[in-house]
Structure formats: structure tokens, C-alpha cells
Scaffold this motif. Structure first.
Motif, PDB file in Angstrom:
ATOM      1  N   ALA A   1       0.822  -1.213   0.000  1.00  0.00           N
ATOM      2  CA  ALA A   1       0.000   0.000   0.000  1.00  0.00           C
ATOM      3  C   ALA A   1       0.856   1.264   0.000  1.00  0.00           C
ATOM      4  CB  ALA A   1      -0.926  -0.006   1.217  1.00  0.00           C
ATOM      5  N   PHE A   2       2.067   1.176   0.563  1.00  0.00           N
ATOM      6  CA  PHE A   2       2.940   2.351   0.662  1.00  0.00           C
ATOM      7  C   PHE A   2       3.981   2.403  -0.446  1.00  0.00           C
ATOM      8  CE2 PHE A   2       2.045   1.855   5.420  1.00  0.00           C
ATOM      9  CZ  PHE A   2       1.013   2.785   5.391  1.00  0.00           C
ATOM     10  N   ASP A   3       3.847   1.551  -1.440  1.00  0.00           N
ATOM     11  CA  ASP A   3       4.907   1.412  -2.442  1.00  0.00           C
ATOM     12  C   ASP A   3       5.154   2.680  -3.251  1.00  0.00           C
ATOM     13  OD1 ASP A   3       6.759  -0.368  -4.059  1.00  0.00           O
ATOM     14  OD2 ASP A   3       5.397   0.323  -5.636  1.00  0.00           O
ATOM     15  N   TYR A   4       4.124   3.490  -3.477  1.00  0.00           N
ATOM     16  CA  TYR A   4       4.286   4.628  -4.385  1.00  0.00           C
ATOM     17  C   TYR A   4       5.441   5.534  -3.970  1.00  0.00           C
ATOM     18  CZ  TYR A   4       3.593   8.982  -6.829  1.00  0.00           C
ATOM     19  OH  TYR A   4       3.811  10.098  -7.582  1.00  0.00           O
ATOM     20  N   ARG A   5       5.466   5.984  -2.729  1.00  0.00           N
ATOM     21  CA  ARG A   5       6.535   6.883  -2.300  1.00  0.00           C
ATOM     22  C   ARG A   5       7.813   6.124  -1.945  1.00  0.00           C
ATOM     23  NH1 ARG A   5       6.720  10.685   1.318  1.00  0.00           N
ATOM     24  NH2 ARG A   5       7.193  12.415  -0.082  1.00  0.00           N
ATOM     25  N   ILE A   6       7.669   4.905  -1.419  1.00  0.00           N
ATOM     26  CA  ILE A   6       8.860   4.138  -1.066  1.00  0.00           C
ATOM     27  C   ILE A   6       9.685   3.820  -2.309  1.00  0.00           C
ATOM     28  CG2 ILE A   6       9.673   1.908  -0.186  1.00  0.00           C
ATOM     29  CD1 ILE A   6       7.415   1.955   1.825  1.00  0.00           C
ATOM     30  N   SER A   7       9.016   3.532  -3.420  1.00  0.00           N
ATOM     31  CA  SER A   7       9.717   3.133  -4.638  1.00  0.00           C
ATOM     32  C   SER A   7      10.417   4.288  -5.339  1.00  0.00           C
ATOM     33  CB  SER A   7       8.745   2.463  -5.614  1.00  0.00           C
ATOM     34  OG  SER A   7       7.773   3.399  -6.066  1.00  0.00           O
ATOM     35  N   LYS A   8      10.189   5.511  -4.882  1.00  0.00           N
ATOM     36  CA  LYS A   8      10.811   6.687  -5.491  1.00  0.00           C
ATOM     37  C   LYS A   8      11.812   7.301  -4.511  1.00  0.00           C
ATOM     38  CE  LYS A   8       6.979   7.722  -8.573  1.00  0.00           C
ATOM     39  NZ  LYS A   8       6.521   6.325  -8.528  1.00  0.00           N
ATOM     40  N   PRO A   9      13.108   7.074  -4.742  1.00  0.00           N
ATOM     41  CA  PRO A   9      14.133   7.526  -3.788  1.00  0.00           C
ATOM     42  C   PRO A   9      14.129   9.025  -3.537  1.00  0.00           C
ATOM     43  CG  PRO A   9      15.060   5.962  -5.360  1.00  0.00           C
ATOM     44  CD  PRO A   9      13.681   6.327  -5.860  1.00  0.00           C
ATOM     45  N   ASP A  10      13.617   9.823  -4.486  1.00  0.00           N
ATOM     46  CA  ASP A  10      13.619  11.270  -4.292  1.00  0.00           C
ATOM     47  C   ASP A  10      12.486  11.747  -3.390  1.00  0.00           C
ATOM     48  OD1 ASP A  10      11.778  10.515  -6.289  1.00  0.00           O
ATOM     49  OD2 ASP A  10      11.743  12.553  -7.110  1.00  0.00           O
ATOM     50  N   GLU A  11      11.556  10.843  -3.033  1.00  0.00           N
ATOM     51  CA  GLU A  11      10.473  11.194  -2.112  1.00  0.00           C
ATOM     52  C   GLU A  11      10.972  11.011  -0.678  1.00  0.00           C
ATOM     53  OE1 GLU A  11       7.735  12.478  -2.982  1.00  0.00           O
ATOM     54  OE2 GLU A  11       7.334  11.883  -5.050  1.00  0.00           O
ATOM     55  N   ASP A  12      11.075  12.102   0.060  1.00  0.00           N
ATOM     56  CA  ASP A  12      11.629  12.021   1.409  1.00  0.00           C
ATOM     57  C   ASP A  12      10.632  11.375   2.372  1.00  0.00           C
ATOM     58  OD1 ASP A  12      13.515  12.264   3.340  1.00  0.00           O
ATOM     59  OD2 ASP A  12      13.382  14.439   3.564  1.00  0.00           O
ATOM     60  N   ILE A  13      11.127  10.503   3.208  1.00  0.00           N
ATOM     61  CA  ILE A  13      10.345   9.863   4.263  1.00  0.00           C
ATOM     62  C   ILE A  13      11.140   9.994   5.551  1.00  0.00           C
ATOM     63  CG2 ILE A  13       9.328   7.690   5.093  1.00  0.00           C
ATOM     64  CD1 ILE A  13       9.064   6.827   2.153  1.00  0.00           C
ATOM     65  N   HIS A  14      10.472  10.315   6.649  1.00  0.00           N
ATOM     66  CA  HIS A  14      11.142  10.552   7.917  1.00  0.00           C
ATOM     67  C   HIS A  14      10.876   9.441   8.925  1.00  0.00           C
ATOM     68  CE1 HIS A  14      11.265  14.595   6.170  1.00  0.00           C
ATOM     69  NE2 HIS A  14      12.203  14.883   7.052  1.00  0.00           N
ATOM     70  N   LEU A  15      11.808   9.248   9.821  1.00  0.00           N
ATOM     71  CA  LEU A  15      11.608   8.424  11.014  1.00  0.00           C
ATOM     72  C   LEU A  15      11.535   9.394  12.189  1.00  0.00           C
ATOM     73  CD1 LEU A  15      11.463   5.588  12.317  1.00  0.00           C
ATOM     74  CD2 LEU A  15      13.937   5.731  12.646  1.00  0.00           C
ATOM     75  N   LEU A  16      10.413   9.344  12.924  1.00  0.00           N
ATOM     76  CA  LEU A  16      10.144  10.311  13.984  1.00  0.00           C
ATOM     77  C   LEU A  16       9.888   9.617  15.313  1.00  0.00           C
ATOM     78  CD1 LEU A  16       7.498  12.524  12.084  1.00  0.00           C
ATOM     79  CD2 LEU A  16       9.991  12.845  12.127  1.00  0.00           C
ATOM     80  N   VAL A  17       9.855  10.426  16.349  1.00  0.00           N
ATOM     81  CA  VAL A  17       9.392   9.980  17.658  1.00  0.00           C
ATOM     82  C   VAL A  17       7.963  10.482  17.831  1.00  0.00           C
ATOM     83  CG1 VAL A  17       9.724  10.072  20.153  1.00  0.00           C
ATOM     84  CG2 VAL A  17      11.718  10.071  18.633  1.00  0.00           C
ATOM     85  N   GLY A  18       7.020   9.570  17.959  1.00  0.00           N
ATOM     86  CA  GLY A  18       5.640   9.937  18.260  1.00  0.00           C
ATOM     87  C   GLY A  18       4.963  10.867  17.279  1.00  0.00           C
ATOM     88  N   HIS A  19       5.228  10.707  15.978  1.00  0.00           N
ATOM     89  CA  HIS A  19       4.593  11.518  14.928  1.00  0.00           C
ATOM     90  C   HIS A  19       4.894  13.007  15.074  1.00  0.00           C
ATOM     91  CE1 HIS A  19       2.384   8.059  13.424  1.00  0.00           C
ATOM     92  NE2 HIS A  19       1.973   7.805  14.659  1.00  0.00           N
ATOM     93  N   ASP A  20       6.015  13.330  15.671  1.00  0.00           N
ATOM     94  CA  ASP A  20       6.376  14.723  15.914  1.00  0.00           C
ATOM     95  C   ASP A  20       7.546  15.103  15.012  1.00  0.00           C
ATOM     96  OD1 ASP A  20       7.083  17.219  16.854  1.00  0.00           O
ATOM     97  OD2 ASP A  20       7.175  16.632  18.962  1.00  0.00           O
ATOM     98  N   TYR A  21       7.272  15.972  14.014  1.00  0.00           N
ATOM     99  CA  TYR A  21       8.342  16.412  13.125  1.00  0.00           C
ATOM    100  C   TYR A  21       9.373  17.268  13.849  1.00  0.00           C
ATOM    101  CZ  TYR A  21       6.418  14.549   8.783  1.00  0.00           C
ATOM    102  OH  TYR A  21       6.006  13.701   7.781  1.00  0.00           O
ATOM    103  N   GLY A  22       9.073  17.665  15.060  1.00  0.00           N
ATOM    104  CA  GLY A  22      10.040  18.361  15.888  1.00  0.00           C
ATOM    105  C   GLY A  22      10.991  17.417  16.592  1.00  0.00           C
ATOM    106  N   GLN A  23      10.772  16.093  16.433  1.00  0.00           N
ATOM    107  CA  GLN A  23      11.633  15.090  17.052  1.00  0.00           C
ATOM    108  C   GLN A  23      12.044  14.051  16.004  1.00  0.00           C
ATOM    109  OE1 GLN A  23      10.050  13.435  20.664  1.00  0.00           O
ATOM    110  NE2 GLN A  23       9.835  15.424  21.642  1.00  0.00           N
ATOM    111  N   PRO A  24      12.827  14.478  15.012  1.00  0.00           N
ATOM    112  CA  PRO A  24      13.248  13.539  13.965  1.00  0.00           C
ATOM    113  C   PRO A  24      14.408  12.669  14.423  1.00  0.00           C
ATOM    114  CG  PRO A  24      14.214  15.684  13.554  1.00  0.00           C
ATOM    115  CD  PRO A  24      13.322  15.848  14.776  1.00  0.00           C
TER     116      PRO A  24
END
Length: 210
Positions: free
Chosen positions: A53-76
Motif C-alpha cells: 500500500a505504501f509502495d508509491y513513495r517508497i519506490s521513489k528515492p527522491d520522495e523524502d520519508i522521515h523516522l520520527l518519535v511519536g509523529h512529531d516532526y520536531g523530534q526527527p
């Protein structure tokens, strides 16, 4: 932005010779998550994220994806744009490996996260995503009765979604606002979601339509 959750049985943290930490995780597809038990008068609501289901953005290396703490973009913790997150898709699961540098290990929220992981308090991986508009991807989701004869749970299956981040959470819980934000009207599949006001996201949807 919608959230999904799952127990994080696949989390692994290892120290590298460089001093950086390697964090590996796995979010399995096709597992029913109970968003709400329905309370005394409501109906249970479940959600399933289908294979790739998530393949669209995962398959495109130029699409940035973040790993966060608790869905907080202030805590990447890491991101593909920074070269510190490797994320892959398969029929079974989304797998990720993040590099937490020595510099990041000195940041307060990273210290808190590592302490929580050591204590066994990090219990889930939770992706943050949006459903594309119906005109961009027909039948991106389907809502149906689990057992119409018994009047039991309503199940929402997501077949296509725009993945923007994956978070480490103490519990893959769903606030009421998150549950209510979803489409719970049983249909033949597909729902029109409003486009995000940011131009960057609209460009993403335009690329999907193309």
C-alpha cells in the motif's frame, strides 16, 4: 495525516564500530489493527493495510520519508533526504534501517527514546500517511462489514496511501480524532480526500496522477 499502528516485534538496535546506532524495524502488512472497540453502543472498527500500500513513495528515492518519535516532526531521528534512512517495501512488510549518528545521540529526545527502548517501553511502529484523492487513485480504500449477519466490526482496508513518516511510539494507539478522521461508510471502495494545501504535496499527487 492519518496514523496506523502495529506492535513492534521487529525492532532491533545495534551499535556500529563508528559509534553510530543502527535501528532496524518492520511494519507488517495485512494485519488487522483494532482502532476502537466501539464502546457500549458503537461498533468495533478495524483497519488493514494491504500489501505494498505504501509502495508509491517508497519506490521513489527522491520522495523524502522521515523516522520520527511519536509523529512529531520536531523530534526527527533519520530521513531518506539526509541519507540516514533506508526503507524498503515487499508483499509482507515495510522494513527500515535508520542510522542514528553520534551527534544525534546527544540530542535530548533521542536520549529519552533510547532510554525508553532499553526499558522496553517502545511498543509500536506507526506510519503517518494520506489517502490519495479518488480521481488520482480509484479504490485506494474499501470499507465493509466484517460480518453483516452478526452486525460486528467495520473493516477499512487501505490499498494505496502516501507514506510520509514512520514513528516509534510507546503504544500504537489511536486518539479519537484519528479514528473519526477515517472514512467509515461502507462503499464499493474509494473515497475522495481533500488535497493538502501545501504545494509540495499537491505536486506529489500530480505525479501520481501522471
Amino acid at each position: 495525516m492519518l496514523w496506523g499502528g502495529h506492535d513492534a516485534g521487529g525492532l532491533e538496535l545495534r551499535k556500529r564500530a563508528s559509534g553510530a546506532l543502527a535501528l532496524r524495524g518492520r511494519f507488517p502488512y495485512n494485519k488487522a489493527a483494532v482502532l476502537t472497540d466501539g464502546g457500549r453502543t458503537g461498533r468495533p472498527r478495524k483497519e488493514v493495510i494491504a500489501s505494498r500500500a505504501f509502495d508509491y513513495r517508497i519506490s521513489k528515492p527522491d520522495e523524502d520519508i522521515h523516522l520520527l518519535v511519536g509523529h512529531d516532526y520536531g523530534q526527527p531521528l533519520a530521513s531518506r533526504g539526509a541519507g540516514t534512512l533506508d526503507i524498503k517495501d515487499s508483499d509482507e512488510a515495510v522494513t527500515l534501517e535508520a542510522t542514528i549518528t553520534e551527534e544525534m545521540q546527544q540530542v535530548s529526545w533521542v536520549k529519552d527514546l533510547l532510554a525508553a527502548m532499553t526499558a522496553g517501553l517502545i511498543a509500536g511502529l506507526s506510519p503517518g500517511f494520506r489517502i490519495p484523492p479518488e480521481r488520482a487513485v480509484p479504490n485506494a480504500e474499501k470499507v465493509e462489514e466484517e460480518d453483516p449477519a452478526l452486525g460486528t466490526a467495520i473493516i477499512r482496508t487501505i490499498y494505496a496511501a502516501l507514506l510520509y513518516e514512520v514513528s516509534l511510539v510507546t503504544r500504537p494507539a489511536y486518539p479519537d480524532t484519528q479514528v473519526e478522521a477515517r472514512n467509515w461508510k461502507p462503499t464499493e471502495g474509494g473515497v475522495l480526500m481533500p488535497e493538502h494545501p501545501r504545494a509540495g504535496l499537491n505536486r506529489t499527487l500530480n505525479r501520481w496522477r501522471a
